[in-house]
Design an enzyme around this catalytic site. Structure first.
Site, PDB file in Angstrom:
ATOM      1  N   TRP B 359      -1.733 -21.097   1.820  1.00 18.22           N
ATOM      2  CA  TRP B 359      -2.840 -20.866   2.762  1.00 18.22           C
ATOM      3  C   TRP B 359      -4.183 -21.195   2.128  1.00 18.22           C
ATOM      4  O   TRP B 359      -5.184 -21.337   2.829  1.00 18.22           O
ATOM      5  CB  TRP B 359      -2.808 -19.436   3.309  1.00 18.22           C
ATOM      6  CG  TRP B 359      -3.089 -18.353   2.286  1.00 18.22           C
ATOM      7  CD1 TRP B 359      -2.272 -17.973   1.284  1.00 18.22           C
ATOM      8  CD2 TRP B 359      -4.260 -17.513   2.188  1.00 18.22           C
ATOM      9  NE1 TRP B 359      -2.846 -16.962   0.542  1.00 18.22           N
ATOM     10  CE2 TRP B 359      -4.066 -16.647   1.082  1.00 18.22           C
ATOM     11  CE3 TRP B 359      -5.432 -17.408   2.916  1.00 18.22           C
ATOM     12  CZ2 TRP B 359      -5.010 -15.694   0.703  1.00 18.22           C
ATOM     13  CZ3 TRP B 359      -6.378 -16.450   2.530  1.00 18.22           C
ATOM     14  CH2 TRP B 359      -6.152 -15.609   1.438  1.00 18.22           C
ATOM     15  N   ASP B 360      -4.196 -21.350   0.810  1.00 15.33           N
ATOM     16  CA  ASP B 360      -5.396 -21.797   0.104  1.00 15.33           C
ATOM     17  C   ASP B 360      -6.001 -23.029   0.766  1.00 15.33           C
ATOM     18  O   ASP B 360      -7.228 -23.180   0.810  1.00 15.33           O
ATOM     19  CB  ASP B 360      -5.034 -22.205  -1.334  1.00 15.33           C
ATOM     20  CG  ASP B 360      -4.310 -21.133  -2.116  1.00 15.33           C
ATOM     21  OD1 ASP B 360      -3.656 -20.287  -1.482  1.00 15.33           O
ATOM     22  OD2 ASP B 360      -4.375 -21.170  -3.350  1.00 15.33           O
ATOM     23  N   GLU B 490      -2.214  -8.878  -2.784  1.00 15.42           N
ATOM     24  CA  GLU B 490      -0.777  -8.784  -3.070  1.00 15.42           C
ATOM     25  C   GLU B 490      -0.439  -7.602  -3.972  1.00 15.42           C
ATOM     26  O   GLU B 490       0.722  -7.438  -4.350  1.00 15.42           O
ATOM     27  CB  GLU B 490      -0.281 -10.094  -3.696  1.00 15.42           C
ATOM     28  CG  GLU B 490      -0.284 -11.253  -2.703  1.00 15.42           C
ATOM     29  CD  GLU B 490      -0.015 -12.602  -3.350  1.00 15.42           C
ATOM     30  OE1 GLU B 490      -0.328 -12.738  -4.554  1.00 15.42           O
ATOM     31  OE2 GLU B 490       0.495 -13.505  -2.669  1.00 15.42           O
ATOM     32  N   GLN B 603      -7.515  -9.235  -4.663  1.00 13.91           N
ATOM     33  CA  GLN B 603      -8.499 -10.182  -4.141  1.00 13.91           C
ATOM     34  C   GLN B 603      -8.910  -9.703  -2.766  1.00 13.91           C
ATOM     35  O   GLN B 603      -8.242  -8.867  -2.178  1.00 13.91           O
ATOM     36  CB  GLN B 603      -7.896 -11.578  -4.047  1.00 13.91           C
ATOM     37  CG  GLN B 603      -6.810 -11.698  -2.984  1.00 13.91           C
ATOM     38  CD  GLN B 603      -6.159 -13.069  -2.969  1.00 13.91           C
ATOM     39  OE1 GLN B 603      -5.098 -13.255  -3.513  1.00 13.91           O
ATOM     40  NE2 GLN B 603      -6.824 -14.021  -2.341  1.00 13.91           N
TER      41      GLN B 603
END
Lengths: 764, 764
Positions: B359-360, B490, B603
């Protein structure tokens, strides 16, 4: 139910007719063991068809390198595997120059296998039409001596029916074996060499890493029509294998027999450099007794076991067969003589799940061994964990716990964790409570007050310290919460405030506090010793008390039930009964994420806490929780039906209790979960025993006395079981309309039947 | 920061001095690529020291058999690996009969590596004292042609300084390579054979399973003091390798040069049976142009790229070097010419993470390519996903979704999922929203209204259908909840009602409804085509609207913030700043269960939603959430600092924004995460660009216009960047006290600076 080829019989497991696609299933079902070793019912002779070859030695394992997708901190370096051991049963056979192989025979007639559970014997008989047209009649008997537990014996008879025959027996021992379950397809054994001494053959092999040294040995004799023959075999030897060759010529209708003694001697019981001598000693004993005497001893040993362990069921032969199969397998797997051993989930019947010790031992197996053997056996199971306490403390330290907190492993061989899925390894921590509960359960049942001051308190303390650190204060809830756990229901992972785990944590802390005070008061020397070792202080206990008193439990006002975990009511609560048949079992039909977010329960979770701590809840509460959770339960763990059977019986729901009972007792015989070829579900077999004794018998121990609530399923005319209660043996006979007791002992025993006192006089 | 040996320079990455323990780090940092191929900065000549050899071809991958501890339904069968490709750069060298190897030289002096980012050249020079005592001066230049993207060129000069020398160059191509990252240590290539035609060598190899056919080729020439020599090489050939041997005798201070042209031609671009011809054609073109012209072309191509992509920073050379390094690597990795390709997390610099597409791409890379290239490039990135829609629908079906619901994979090469941790694969589904958001983002930025009716609507529909099915009605909350997800953070797995995921789900459904109505009204033919294909109906949209309107969001009254997930406030909320230094990074120091139950955030998660959907929230809300979540964030993902840098800048917290900026822009140069030897963090480099343009520049697109909120970090005197906004190129110069604009275009452009309209006239 997935199969029904096993012929109903009260004392035997019987298969008739040779079906190649049943071979692996029968190899599991007809497995034999004697606590020290065991093997699947593989044929002695070569078989080229589909088979799962497996022989196992208790306590001999291999630390296979762990296999994970992505490594996570705290994972163990290895996964201990039940180790496929060298073969001692092998006897290759050539008849008139052809290799004998059931897979390539023209026809196999009158094939019959019988696992005689009463006497501990595995028999196989058939008439085979060989490719050449020769018909032979075969009878094979194998047993693993229950008393001489390093010895196995085989008699293999061949009678040519329609012609003369040249018969070559090639008995062998072979250490070049591979695990079916190996992460990296490596061989786990290295050869130390082989030796031939006269008609005795020995191969020595050592496991890599663990360095278990095993000598696999044999000695053979040949008979014609029962008469021993003086035949000197030829022999071949490689570093892995010894094979003898006996050649005999017989006429039609003469019977040639090979008798093989063999087995293992292991460096855990002998010096590694004296193993061959040890094997020679076993053979000397076997030869001195002779096959017939060994057979007599075998029957006696099993008679003794059954004398205590048997459960009779009248009027329902399949139920009777089921419970005896369970009791037989449990006794084959674990004899209780050796505190270094434990009860693997597959016993000696397969390799799946690796390791030997799960929480199954404490939660399911202990009650069986405690009631059907002397209390030393149950104490050995507790001692096993006591001996591994240091490793449990190390394990907790690896995860960041301190101050002697102990987390027992999910799966272990030697005390070290060897499971490696984070959601289980790190989170399915209720196992820790099962170990504390077993200490309580043992003390309650046996009345042995000595274990706790001598050893148990240290275990309880390590466990309680773990729980105290594992919860954290929620400023939001103003209570202690427990985040990120997996309960007994493994269809939920990483949940918060699992009722079962939270309740267990509270109970463990309170029980530790109670027992610490007890030991301090009544066994001050023990307490001083333990305090010096563990630094337990009053302040620590006071803190623990405060934590225990403020544990949060998720609860629904609407349903008046404790919730399995936070957020449980957010789930779709459609009952299992409304699931389409083709969706089940969900663990085969659904993706893992779908299982996780469903409400479906693999096995008793909240209800497992109600099982452990039954006295803390009213029958009404039990009923309410049973009615809430059971309809959501898919029972896809072998450990599930038994707890539900007990609770259904307790609630007087006999039809449901009976259905659960059949499912647990014939789980493997009828292959409910379509996996019997991988091995048997040994530990859940103890659950079957509990279903009868605690379910239909309604047996409990309260205030040092036995309580019963006998309830007979409609299908049965009666049932009976025996328990060793504090060194007196009570037999309980439940029949239509009445329950009677027989007592072997010296003192009258007060028992309670539906809370009415009954005094049982010694009658035997 | 973990290293600081890279010499600050505005346009180059420079290393001075030869340190063996930096070789692997430099191999990553000095990697070169041209979008079609690339490789680590491995030495051309043999090197016996510690090295990570890696060459890669865009789009050529291998489906390595998945490795998991316990299989779970829904797991993919394989994990696509970035494939270590055959070697074309190799030139072994013997000098006076000795193999030249930097690892065994007596001394290496004046060692210097320079990655000239302005011109796209990798240079290496040094003086080596050979074991024999001979000193040689070496200069090597390598580049991958930016325009002829199947071609690479090397010039390798050797000048003996203190004696005559016999120099043997052995240039080779070799397909016998292994992946560092291989689950089962298998070779992924099979040889198809090799060929020599005059001075050209070819090896052909094919990947197993995927059957990518690659010819690796070369042609060489030898020069003395710049003069081409007519030397006929000897040649050796195996099925895997072709090697030529050129032997030259030179006097001291004469320079011998080998010039090597080489590279790959691949069956994705040519017929498999015409690859050798294709390689010959490339060589013919290269020879026609000659090395010097190729070099000139290379400089021109990179000048063109920089003309548009450059960002200048005045007064802070390390910040300048950082941003240029990021822009350079992004352009090396992905040129945007080929809709079959995408941007791997390590580009051509390593193998970790496998796969090419995360998805980056949508969340981080799209804005960069969209603003610095023409809009076709950004559209190609969208088309990549459109082309994989069927596979995403299949993927969702595997997990139990129906009716065209699409779940894009977490990691993919060809549209199939190839990640295999359940908590990511099945649960980190917010990736699906990133793909829908990219459609919105593209349309908003480019003004290209055609993509949605032509292709985008189908993607949006598949994604919206997924979300609609993925939520369920909670009778308890009387809203739709989403259970069992992993958000961008995550360090939480399998949580319920992750705010980010829930918000994304709602947004995706609403956006689909809005766009479906738009297409229906404005592009009725497209709508008819899509409706025929997908069965989209008004009823479905109405249902979706109802679901979207009733999504639950966890919220704390006490803190007035949305909660990352249900139960977040049960956690210990001690900020990261109070963690002891030796506890960090927690992903190296803590067990996984401890990380999971902590509040620490890997993140941006809730803040990622605030980043995507900034306009939905007030600045006050942003501030409140930033102040709640950032102190709990450990930034242990390379994608974390950039979002926080942008948000800190938006909130006017320039010191914090600057710190985050440095961390993101020099993540690899300074090796913050101690892993640069494994390769570079390519996708997060786009985040660095965003930190400047969207953070310090405060650029946004609203109502078809550009908005800026320029804020200069104290450390800088000024900065500038360019964006291609709807086919006009706007340069933004932010200086102390003023922001100026330059416009290349034909129409005046209205932009807003702190909401004040500014009309920029075309000036160039």
């Amino acid at each position: 139910m997935n199969q029904d080829y096993i012929i109903p019989n009260a004392w035997s497991i019987i298969e008739e007719g040779f079906e190649k696609d049943r071979v692996k299933s029968s190899e599991s079902l007809f497995s034999i063991g004697n606590g020290a070793m065991g093997q699947r019912a593989n044929f002695e002779e070569f078989y080229s068809g589909d088979t799962f070859q497996g022989s196992y030695i208790a306590g001999v394992y291999y630390p296979d390198k762990t296999k994970v997708g992505w490594w996570k901190n705290g994972y163990p370096e290895y996964f201990a595997k039940v180790l496929n051991a060298p073969v001692w049963i092998g006897i290759n056979i050539e008849i008139n120059g052809e290799q004998f192989d059931l897979n390539t025979c023209k026809e196999v007639k009158n094939f019959r296998r019988e696992l005689n559970m009463q006497e501990g014997l595995l028999d196989r008989s058939f008439v085979a039409v060989l490719p050449s047209g020769l018909e032979i009649e075969v009878f094979v008997r194998r047993f693993l001596a229950a008393d001489l537990d390093e010895l196995g014996a085989i008699k293999y008879d061949i009678k040519p029916l329609n012609g003369d025959a040249n018969i070559v027996y090639k008995p062998y021992v072979d250490a070049h074996v591979k695990n079916e379950d190996a992460n990296w397809e490596e061989i786990f054994w290295e050869s130390i060499g082989s030796e031939i001494k006269g008609e005795q053959g020995f191969v020595q092999a050592r496991t890599f890493k663990t360095h278990f040294n095993v000598v696999t040995y044999m000695e053979n004799a040949i008979f014609i029509n029962g008469e021993k023959q003086a035949i000197t075999p030829s022999a071949t030897k490689t570093e892995w294998k010894v094979e003898f060759t006996y050649e005999v010529n017989v006429k039609a209708n003469e019977t040639v027999t090979i008798q093989k003694f063999g087995g293992y001697v292991v460096s855990t019981n002998h010096k590694a450099n004296e193993l061959v001598t040890a094997a020679e000693n076993v053979l000397a004993q076997a030869n001195a007794l002779g096959y017939e005497q060994l057979l007599t001893n075998q029957k006696q040993a099993w008679a003794q076991t059954w004398e205590m362990a048997d459960i009779t069921i009248d009027g329902d032969v399949k139920a009777q067969q089921g419970i005896r199969f369970n009791i037989f397998q449990l006794n084959q797997t674990y004899s209780g003589k050796d505190a270094r051993l434990n009860i693997g989930p597959k016993g000696f019947t397969g390799e799946k799940y690796g390791g030997s010790t799960y929480w199954d031992t404490e939660a399911y197996c202990l009650p069986f061994y405690m009631a059907t053997k002397n209390q030393e056996v149950a104490r050995n199971l507790l001692t096993y964990r006591y001996n591994q306490l240091d490793k449990a403390i190390e394990n907790a330290e690896k995860l960041g716990f301190t101050n002697g907190a102990a987390l027992y492993p999910m799966v272990t061989m030697n005390g070290e964790e060897c499971h490696n899925e984070w959601e289980i390894t790190f989170e399915e921590i209720h196992r820790n409570a099962a170990i504390a509960f077993a200490v309580f359960n043992y003390t309650r049942f046996t009345g042995d007050e000595s274990y706790i001051p001598e050893a148990g308190l240290e275990v309880l303390l390590g466990i309680a310290r773990f729980w105290k650190q594992r919860v954290n204060w929620s400023t939001d809830k103003k209570q202690y919460v427990m985040l990120g756990v997996t309960g007994p229901n493994e269809y939920e992972n990483n949940v918060n405030n699992n009722f079962h785990s939270n309740y267990c944590a509270q109970w463990c802390m309170n029980y530790l506090i109670e027992q610490a005070e007890n030991v301090k008061t009544n066994y001050p020397e023990d307490f001083a010793r333990i305090a010096a070792k563990t630094n337990i202080t009053d302040a620590e206990l006071a803190e623990m008390k405060e934590v225990a008193a403020n544990i949060y439990f998720p609860y629904s006002e609407e349903f008046d039930v404790y919730l399995q975990q936070d957020g449980f009511l957010d789930k779709d609560l459609t009952p299992v009964s409304e699931l389409a048949k083709e969706e089940r079992p969900i663990n085969q039909k659904w993706s893992w994420d779908r299982i996780l977010r469903s409400a479906y329960i693999k096995q008793a979770d909240t209800l497992q806490a109600f099982y452990y701590f039954e006295d803390d809840f009213s029958r009404e509460q039990l009923e309410k929780h049973f009615d809430f959770y059971e309809p959501l339960t898919v029972h896809e763990s072998s450990l599930s039906p038994c707890v539900h059977s007990i609770q259904a019986a307790t609630l007087g729901r006999m039809e449901q209790a009976y259905t659960f009972y059949l499912r647990t007792s014939r789980l493997d015989l009828d292959d409910y979960n379509k996996e019997v070829h991988e091995g048997l579900h040994i530990t859940s077999m103890a659950g079957t025993w509990m279903s009868i004794v605690e379910g239909f018998g309604g047996m409990r121990v309260k205030n040092d006395a036995l309580y019963f609530e006998p309830r007979l399923p409609e299908q049965w005319e009666g049932f009976s079981f025996k328990i060793n209660f504090r060194n007196q043996i009570l037999k309980v006979n439940v029949n239509k309309g009445e329950t009677t007791f027989e007592l072997e002992g010296t003192e009258p025993l007060e028992v309670y039947v539906f809370d009415q006192k009954v005094v049982v006089q010694p009658s035997i």
